[in-house]
Design a protein around this motif. Structure first.
Motif, short mmCIF file in Angstrom:
data_model
loop_
_atom_site.label_atom_id
_atom_site.label_comp_id
_atom_site.label_asym_id
_atom_site.label_seq_id
_atom_site.Cartn_x
_atom_site.Cartn_y
_atom_site.Cartn_z
N ASP A 1 0.83 -1.21 0.00
CA ASP A 1 0.00 0.00 0.00
C ASP A 1 0.87 1.26 0.00
O ASP A 1 1.82 1.34 0.76
CB ASP A 1 -0.88 -0.01 1.26
N ILE A 2 0.57 2.23 -0.87
CA ILE A 2 1.29 3.50 -0.81
C ILE A 2 0.34 4.63 -0.40
O ILE A 2 0.68 5.79 -0.51
CB ILE A 2 1.98 3.86 -2.15
N GLY A 3 -0.85 4.26 0.04
CA GLY A 3 -1.67 5.23 0.75
C GLY A 3 -2.76 5.94 -0.02
O GLY A 3 -3.67 6.47 0.57
N GLU A 4 -2.74 5.94 -1.35
CA GLU A 4 -3.67 6.81 -2.06
C GLU A 4 -4.57 6.06 -3.05
O GLU A 4 -5.63 6.53 -3.38
CB GLU A 4 -2.89 7.87 -2.85
N HIS A 5 -4.14 4.93 -3.56
CA HIS A 5 -4.77 4.40 -4.75
C HIS A 5 -5.65 3.20 -4.46
O HIS A 5 -5.33 2.35 -3.64
CB HIS A 5 -3.70 4.00 -5.78
N ARG B 1 3.51 5.98 5.06
CA ARG B 1 2.77 7.22 5.29
C ARG B 1 3.46 8.09 6.34
O ARG B 1 3.48 9.31 6.22
CB ARG B 1 1.34 6.89 5.72
N THR B 2 4.00 7.43 7.37
CA THR B 2 4.70 8.20 8.41
C THR B 2 5.94 8.87 7.83
O THR B 2 6.23 10.02 8.15
CB THR B 2 5.09 7.27 9.57
N GLY B 3 6.66 8.16 6.98
CA GLY B 3 7.88 8.72 6.38
C GLY B 3 7.61 9.90 5.47
O GLY B 3 8.45 10.79 5.34
N THR B 4 6.45 9.92 4.83
CA THR B 4 6.14 11.01 3.87
C THR B 4 5.08 11.96 4.42
O THR B 4 4.57 12.81 3.67
CB THR B 4 5.64 10.41 2.54
N PRO C 1 4.44 18.76 -3.91
CA PRO C 1 4.74 17.81 -2.83
C PRO C 1 4.05 16.47 -3.01
O PRO C 1 4.55 15.44 -2.55
CB PRO C 1 4.26 18.53 -1.57
N ASN C 2 2.90 16.47 -3.69
CA ASN C 2 2.21 15.20 -3.94
C ASN C 2 3.06 14.30 -4.83
O ASN C 2 3.18 13.09 -4.57
CB ASN C 2 0.86 15.47 -4.60
N PHE C 3 3.67 14.87 -5.88
CA PHE C 3 4.55 14.09 -6.75
C PHE C 3 5.84 13.69 -6.03
O PHE C 3 6.36 12.59 -6.19
CB PHE C 3 4.90 14.88 -8.02
N LEU C 4 6.36 14.61 -5.21
CA LEU C 4 7.63 14.34 -4.52
C LEU C 4 7.52 13.17 -3.55
O LEU C 4 8.52 12.50 -3.29
CB LEU C 4 8.09 15.60 -3.76
N LYS C 5 6.35 12.92 -3.03
CA LYS C 5 6.22 11.86 -2.02
C LYS C 5 6.02 10.47 -2.64
O LYS C 5 6.14 9.47 -1.94
CB LYS C 5 5.07 12.16 -1.06
N VAL C 6 5.73 10.39 -3.96
CA VAL C 6 5.41 9.11 -4.56
C VAL C 6 6.59 8.14 -4.51
O VAL C 6 6.46 7.00 -4.04
CB VAL C 6 4.93 9.29 -6.02
N ILE C 7 7.77 8.57 -4.98
CA ILE C 7 8.92 7.67 -5.04
C ILE C 7 9.35 7.20 -3.65
O ILE C 7 9.51 6.00 -3.43
CB ILE C 7 10.08 8.32 -5.80
N PRO C 8 9.54 8.12 -2.66
CA PRO C 8 9.88 7.61 -1.32
C PRO C 8 8.78 6.74 -0.72
O PRO C 8 9.07 5.77 -0.03
CB PRO C 8 10.11 8.88 -0.49
N ALA C 9 7.52 7.06 -0.99
CA ALA C 9 6.42 6.26 -0.43
C ALA C 9 6.46 4.84 -0.97
O ALA C 9 6.36 3.86 -0.22
CB ALA C 9 5.07 6.90 -0.77
N VAL C 10 6.62 4.69 -2.28
CA VAL C 10 6.69 3.37 -2.89
C VAL C 10 7.93 2.61 -2.40
O VAL C 10 7.86 1.43 -2.06
CB VAL C 10 6.70 3.48 -4.43
N SER C 11 9.07 3.30 -2.35
CA SER C 11 10.32 2.65 -1.94
C SER C 11 10.23 2.16 -0.50
O SER C 11 10.58 1.01 -0.20
CB SER C 11 11.49 3.63 -2.10
#
Length: 476
Positions: free
Chosen positions: A174-178, A210-213, A449-459
């Protein structure tokens, strides 16, 4: 019959030539690694330790001992262990060649897809590539017999159906949004508790992600809600302003409930999907279109039930220091001053936003992938992992660009009571207000910031999920 006789003959010829040297050395080395106390025997606890260290389900230890313990003493000596491995290798050899359709001695991504299709399970090329890559040690994007054998040697699978079930749950995080279509589980997997271990692994991965981002997520919500008053605020000035107002911990406001809603949302979505599945095709496997419809209904059900938590998350994210003492206080104040309906503000744009994201994401992905294949991979059905990753990134970006205005409208409607001096607008009223006051760019406020959080969230989610699978014995 002739095909299988030829395979058996080839196997005998191959194995006889190396039986006295290769497998004895391999088995002896593996036995030495398993025999932790060096007493010349391997017991169940040592097998469990070895399986856990390799990320495999520890329950397989009992099956190995049950099948190979000839003298029934609960311990395996080298002879018993060696005989078990020889019999298991033979099973694996037949399974390998049943997947290797063109009989070239290697399994490619197309053959993995065909296997899933034959067993009634639909997988994408990207999913099949991930499965293949998990076993491909030499980087050829194919699986040799040696790679297959070594990968499954301590697994207790007896047929290809069990291996497909093993593969099927490899990439659910899960990456929180989709909205994702829930996976299907067999009766055996439900009885073994795999379903809930899988959901727990995904929930923990989502919570850490989610906590990390969370700081980027809070900044996104702040920019979405404050609109024109937030002009001139960039990434760093926005984060600094939040720290000045409430200290460093203020960057994580709203994260508690954002994490808390993962488990109920996942569980409700899974249970709703199971109910829809049972009502169609008499509980059997669903076709791809049916799975999409069932998954959408399950997602809508979960969203409807947990949506009040979404509203609380937005209010807690935007709160000023001292405004609420906690989640319960926030809920009480909303209920007292605005009524029950306030907990469903923004529900319509939230639901509508799923459609453009899912549709455009899938359409762009397939278009880019097929264009690449036609241009650069005439003789291959596999564009490669990097190309698939690139297609996925572009398609996800396009999906977000299409659905972002609806996400922004949803957040503004959720936060309306916290914006003093402004009327509570409907979805269309919000659109008209933003266009008139801020222009088209106002519909994309906070998208950076929404785009910036995608890569760290997935990783983060992927790494944590892999570790949780090993800890919980999911073992994929």
């Amino acid at each position: 019959i002739q095909k299988w006789l030829k395979l058996l003959t080839d196997y005998i010829n191959d194995t006889v030539a190396i039986a006295d040297t290769d497998h004895e050395l391999r088995y002896a080395e593996l036995f030495r690694q398993l025999d932790l106390n060096k007493d010349g025997k391997v017991d169940i606890s040592e097998l469990r330790t070895a399986l856990a260290a390799r990320g495999l389900h520890q329950g397989g230890a009992e099956e190995i001992v049950l099948e190979s313990d000839i003298n029934q003493d609960g311990l395996l000596d080298f002879q018993e262990f060696s005989q078990y491995l020889q019999a298991h290798e033979k099973r694996l050899w037949f399974m390998f060649h049943s997947v290797d359709r063109n009989k070239d001695g290697r399994i490619d991504v197309g053959e993995i897809q065909h296997l899933f299709h034959k067993l009634g399970v639909a997988v994408t090329l990207e999913q099949a590539s991930r499965i293949l890559k998990s076993m491909d040690r030499d980087g050829t994007m194919t699986i040799s017999w040696t790679e297959w054998r070594d990968h499954f040697l301590l697994n207790t699978f007896r047929n290809m159906e069990e291996i497909v079930l093993y593969w099927k749950h490899s990439h659910m995080f899960d990456i929180g949004e989709h909205l994702t279509v829930p996976d299907e589980f067999s009766e055996q997997e439900r009885r073994s508790g795999l379903v809930w271990r899988q959901l727990v692994a995904g929930a923990v991965a989502g919570a850490v992600s989610r906590t990390g981002t969370a700081p980027l997520d809070r900044l996104k919500v702040f920019l979405q809600v404050h609109g024109s008053t937030a002009r001139g605020i960039n990434l760093w000035s926005g984060l600094r302003g939040m720290v000045r107002e409430g200290g460093l911990t203020s960057l994580w406001r709203g994260n508690g409930i954002n994490v808390l809603k993962i488990a109920p949302e996942s569980a409700i979505k899974f249970m709703a999907y199971e109910q829809v599945r049972k009502c169609s095709r008499e509980g059997g496997s669903l076709r791809v279109q049916e799975r999409f419809i069932a998954g959408s209904l399950a997602g809508a059900t979960a969203q409807t039930i947990i949506y009040p938590m979404e509203v609380l998350k937005t209010r807690l994210t935007l709160r000023k220091t001292g405004q609420y003492s906690g989640m319960a206080d926030c809920a009480k104040q909303i209920l007292k001053t605005e009524g029950v309906r306030a907990f469903y503000r923004g529900y319509l744009p939230n639901t509508l936003g799923i459609i453009p994201y899912a549709g455009i994401d899938l359409a762009v992905y397939e278009t880019l992938k097929n264009a690449w294949l036609q241009t650069y991979c005439v003789d291959s059905a596999d564009p490669g992992v990097l190309v698939l990753l690139g297609c996925g990134t572009v398609s996800s970006t396009c999906g977000q660009l299409a659905s972002y205005p609806l996400a922004l409208i949803r957040t503004r409607m959720q936060a309306q009571a916290t914006t003093e001096g402004k009327p509570k607008l409907s979805m269309m009223g919000q659109f008209k207000y933003i266009i008139s006051q801020e222009g088209l760019p106002g519909l994309y406020r906070g998208i950076t910031p929404n785009f910036l959080k995608v890569i760290p969230a997935v990783s983060i989610s992927y790494v944590v999920y892999e570790h949780m699978k090993k800890i919980l014995g999911v073992g994929y």
